[in-house]
Scaffold this motif. Structure first.
Motif, PDB file in Angstrom:
ATOM      1  N   LEU A  69       0.675  -1.344   0.032  1.00 49.35           N
ATOM      2  CA  LEU A  69       0.098  -0.108  -0.206  1.00 49.35           C
ATOM      3  C   LEU A  69       0.910   1.280   0.031  1.00 49.35           C
ATOM      4  O   LEU A  69       0.345   2.286   0.344  1.00 49.35           O
ATOM      5  N   CYS A  72      -0.251   4.594  -1.199  1.00 50.25           N
ATOM      6  CA  CYS A  72      -1.538   4.678  -1.702  1.00 50.25           C
ATOM      7  C   CYS A  72      -2.589   4.973  -0.686  1.00 50.25           C
ATOM      8  O   CYS A  72      -3.706   5.522  -1.156  1.00 50.25           O
ATOM      9  N   LEU A 163      -8.834  -2.026  -3.862  1.00 44.46           N
ATOM     10  CA  LEU A 163      -8.161  -0.666  -3.121  1.00 44.46           C
ATOM     11  C   LEU A 163      -9.097   0.143  -2.791  1.00 44.46           C
ATOM     12  O   LEU A 163      -9.229   1.260  -3.109  1.00 44.46           O
TER      13      LEU A 163
END
Length: 223
Positions: A69, A72, A163
């Motif tokens: 991640l 992100c 996501l």
């Protein structure tokens, strides 16, 4: 516009000043327009670093620094197009990093001094626990990412639902069930179990259905 000036004693260190200002901010906003949740979480990290919310907030930052991640996650209000983290901290990470319970990473942590964290004094031990939590969560995230086509590993929800706060919270909820049932492992174990997770219909779950999603992931891939 009214402003307030604060005069500190000359020898008061910087940390004490920051803590005073953060407490003052919270007191003001307790009776005025509420502050944003992510800001309150950041302030708690400063004032109460040993609290479950603060540990969760620290871990989300570490997940954003290194691992699947990386970059992100939205940590600041001005960041756009990233995964919002308020609910991840509150509903995903907070339950799994708590300092006790059969479904917490604290159960897995083998550090012989871990009970000292409840005293709220050992900052070095706290940092070790934060890193442990981040490492364990990144294991299952890495396996998850392995099976997702690169073009779908995006925070653009118009393209992919892999996501989102809901999908990440669901995966963390699944990990809690794995801890509770003694079924955790290393990355290769998760990779084997999560084969074809790219076919899972994450879009069928709404933002408040994290635990239901976690249970479905657990039943589908680990039972």
């Amino acid at each position: 516009m009214l402003t307030t000036g604060i005069i500190y004693p000359e020898r008061l260190d910087e940390n004490k000043r920051i803590q005073f200002e953060a407490n003052l901010f919270l007191e003001i906003n307790a009776t005025q327009t509420g502050a944003r949740s992510e800001l309150k979480q950041s302030i708690e990290l400063l004032l109460k670093p040993f609290s479950t919310v603060a540990i969760a907030k620290a871990v989300v930052s570490m997940l954003n620094e290194e691992g699947p991640l990386e970059t992100c996650l939205e940590e600041y209000f001005y960041e756009k197009g990233k995964i919002k983290t308020t609910s991840i901290v509150s509903y995903g990470l907070k339950p799994i990093v708590k300092l006790g319970g059969e479904d917490s990473l604290f159960k897995l942590w083998s550090n012989p001094n871990k009970r000292e964290l409840s005293n709220g004094k050992n900052h070095l031990l706290l940092e070790i626990y934060r890193k442990f939590c981040t490492k364990e969560i990144n294991k299952i995230l890495a396996a998850y990412k392995q099976d997702i086509p690169s073009k779908l590993w995006t925070t653009n929800q118009k393209i992919s639902k892999f996501l989102t706060p809901t999908s990440i919270n669901g995966l963390i909820s699944c990990l809690r069930l794995l801890i509770q049932n003694n079924k955790t492992g290393e990355i290769d174990y998760y990779k084997e179990k999560l084969k074809e997770i790219n076919k899972f219909k994450f879009e069928n779950y709404k933002s408040s259905q994290w635990n239901s999603l976690g249970t479905e992931l657990y039943n589908t891939y680990f039972s």
